[in-house]
Design a protein around this motif. Sequence first.
Motif, PDB file in Angstrom:
ATOM      1  N   UNK A   1       0.727  -1.176  -0.093  1.00 47.92           N
ATOM      2  CA  UNK A   1       0.047   0.021   0.040  1.00 47.92           C
ATOM      3  C   UNK A   1       0.932   1.231   0.133  1.00 47.92           C
ATOM      4  N   UNK A   2       2.003   1.270   0.802  1.00 48.29           N
ATOM      5  CA  UNK A   2       2.952   2.264   0.866  1.00 48.29           C
ATOM      6  C   UNK A   2       3.475   2.740  -0.640  1.00 48.29           C
ATOM      7  N   UNK A   3       3.756   1.748  -1.578  1.00 50.46           N
ATOM      8  CA  UNK A   3       3.977   1.739  -2.918  1.00 50.46           C
ATOM      9  C   UNK A   3       2.807   2.210  -3.787  1.00 50.46           C
ATOM     10  N   UNK A   4       1.702   2.123  -3.355  1.00 49.37           N
ATOM     11  CA  UNK A   4       0.574   2.279  -4.237  1.00 49.37           C
ATOM     12  C   UNK A   4       0.629   3.793  -5.055  1.00 49.37           C
ATOM     13  N   UNK A   5       1.253   4.899  -4.053  1.00 48.87           N
ATOM     14  CA  UNK A   5       1.318   6.249  -4.891  1.00 48.87           C
ATOM     15  C   UNK A   5       2.832   6.788  -4.708  1.00 48.87           C
ATOM     16  N   UNK A   6       3.236   7.633  -5.488  1.00 49.97           N
ATOM     17  CA  UNK A   6       4.547   8.095  -5.421  1.00 49.97           C
ATOM     18  C   UNK A   6       4.350   9.666  -5.584  1.00 49.97           C
ATOM     19  N   UNK A   7       4.877  10.395  -4.802  1.00 52.29           N
ATOM     20  CA  UNK A   7       4.993  11.740  -4.892  1.00 52.29           C
ATOM     21  C   UNK A   7       6.189  12.292  -5.552  1.00 52.29           C
TER      22      UNK A   7
ATOM     23  N   UNK B   1      -0.623  18.127  -7.248  1.00 50.08           N
ATOM     24  CA  UNK B   1      -1.153  18.446  -5.742  1.00 50.08           C
ATOM     25  C   UNK B   1      -0.416  19.909  -5.679  1.00 50.08           C
ATOM     26  N   UNK B   2       0.294  20.412  -6.321  1.00 48.84           N
ATOM     27  CA  UNK B   2       0.763  21.975  -6.482  1.00 48.84           C
ATOM     28  C   UNK B   2       1.253  22.126  -7.961  1.00 48.84           C
ATOM     29  N   UNK B   3       1.700  23.410  -8.103  1.00 51.55           N
ATOM     30  CA  UNK B   3       2.315  23.702  -9.342  1.00 51.55           C
ATOM     31  C   UNK B   3       3.658  23.086  -9.574  1.00 51.55           C
ATOM     32  N   UNK B   4       4.285  22.485  -8.539  1.00 49.23           N
ATOM     33  CA  UNK B   4       5.634  21.949  -8.161  1.00 49.23           C
ATOM     34  C   UNK B   4       5.635  20.392  -8.069  1.00 49.23           C
TER      35      UNK B   4
END
Length: 190
Positions: free
Chosen positions: A56-62, A182-185
Motif C-alpha cells: 500500500x505504501x508503494x501504491x502512490x508516489x509523490x 497536488x501543487x504547481x511543483x
Amino acid sequence: MATLEETGTSDAGASGEEGVRRRDFINIAAVSFAGVGGVVAVLPLINQMNPSADVLAMATTEVDLSGIQPGQAIKTTFRSQPLFVRQLTPKEIAEADKVDPSTLRDPQSLEERTVDGKKQWLITMGVCTHLGCVPLGAGEGENRGEFGGYFCPCHGSSYDTAARIRKGPAPKNLEVPAYKFTSDTAILVG
C-alpha cells in the motif's frame, strides 16, 4: 356441555401448532448460528488477500517537479517500475503537435497524454511496450532516438517527444499512469 370430540378441537392440535412453531424457531436459530460461524471462518481468509502495508505504501508516489528544467527529464520509480517525468520545451511540444495522430500506430495526441493546462509535463512509465526494457532518453546525454523522445536499446523502438511509438517493434505508446498535480511543483502518481 360439549365434549372435546364434539367440538373437533383437542389439546393435541393446539400443542401441535406450538410444537411446529418451536421447531421452526430452533431450525432458524441453528441455520443463523451456522451462517454466522461460516462468515467468521471465511472472513480471515478473505482478509489475508488484502495488500500488505508495504504494498500500500508503494501504491502512490509523490514527485517534486521544481528541479526539472525545460528539456530535462528524471527517472524515479512507481510500483517498482521506472517512471519518466519530463518537462517539454516549446520546440518539443510543437514537434509533437505537428504529427497527425491518425498516422500513428497507437494514435494519441499530446493533449490526451498530458493534464489540461500542463502540456509541458509528460509523465510516462519507463517500460518499453515491446518486451519491457527500459528506454533511454530520460538521463543526461542518453540516446533519444531519431524522433527526440526515447529509444529502446533492446530492439530499436523509437518514441517521439510525446512518448508515442514511431518506429520499431513496440505495439503501443509508453503508458501514462494516473496522476494529478497536488501543487504547481508536485504530482501524485497512482
